[in-house]
Motif scaffolding. Structure first.
Motif, PDB file in Angstrom:
ATOM      1  N   GLY A 131       0.810   6.162  -7.155  1.00  0.00           N
ATOM      2  CA  GLY A 131      -0.537   6.495  -7.579  1.00  0.00           C
ATOM      3  C   GLY A 131      -1.287   5.290  -8.137  1.00  0.00           C
ATOM      4  O   GLY A 131      -2.218   5.440  -8.912  1.00  0.00           O
ATOM      5  N   ALA A 147       0.842  -1.200   0.000  1.00  0.00           N
ATOM      6  CA  ALA A 147       0.000   0.000   0.000  1.00  0.00           C
ATOM      7  C   ALA A 147       0.875   1.248   0.000  1.00  0.00           C
ATOM      8  O   ALA A 147       0.511   2.274  -0.586  1.00  0.00           O
ATOM      9  N   GLU A 175       1.973   1.621  -3.598  1.00  0.00           N
ATOM     10  CA  GLU A 175       0.848   2.064  -4.418  1.00  0.00           C
ATOM     11  C   GLU A 175       0.506   3.527  -4.168  1.00  0.00           C
ATOM     12  O   GLU A 175       0.144   4.247  -5.106  1.00  0.00           O
ATOM     13  N   ALA A 176       0.638   3.981  -2.928  1.00  0.00           N
ATOM     14  CA  ALA A 176       0.391   5.393  -2.627  1.00  0.00           C
ATOM     15  C   ALA A 176       1.440   6.268  -3.306  1.00  0.00           C
ATOM     16  O   ALA A 176       1.134   7.340  -3.834  1.00  0.00           O
ATOM     17  N   THR A 177       2.674   5.789  -3.308  1.00  0.00           N
ATOM     18  CA  THR A 177       3.763   6.537  -3.928  1.00  0.00           C
ATOM     19  C   THR A 177       3.613   6.608  -5.442  1.00  0.00           C
ATOM     20  O   THR A 177       3.889   7.637  -6.055  1.00  0.00           O
TER      21      THR A 177
END
Length: 117
Positions: free
Chosen positions: A20, A13, A16-18
């Motif tokens: 996008g 996660a 994925e946040a990094t």
């Protein structure tokens, strides 16, 4: 390898946040992580003058993909003196191997997603 093989050593996660949630960028970042691991892991030995640089670099790379246990192991080894570092470097090596297994499983899933698209 498949997602069912993940150990939890990497919190994807964070990745994925990094990225996008872009699978292509995630694959690129994980590929770079694997390359850095191959480059720096041979230096995880106090007999190598660059051992502290190796754990410092791996710590940043690990944090960037969500490999918290590896990042913490690197931080402890980096702070150690040369005499106390060997068991901590072994811990880094072990955490790196587990993180790399998770990375391989996740990259496999990314590849499968690209084939389905």
């Amino acid at each position: 390898m498949a997602l069912r093989d993940l150990s939890g050593a990497v919190d994807f996660a964070v990745l994925e946040a990094t990225t996008g949630g872009d699978d292509g960028i995630s694959e690129e970042v994980l590929g770079l992580f694997a390359q850095q691991a191959a480059l720096w892991s041979p230096m995880l030995d106090v007999r190598d003058e660059g051992w502290r640089d190796a754990v410092h670099t791996l710590r940043g790379a690990a944090a960037g993909i969500g490999a918290g246990v590896l990042a913490e192991a690197c931080q402890a080894a980096e702070a150690a003196d040369k005499a106390g570092a060997p068991p901590l470097l072994e811990r880094v090596h072990d955490a790196l191997e587990i993180a790399l297994a998770d990375v391989a499983a996740y990259r496999h899933e990314l590849m499968l997603r690209s084939l389905r698209a």
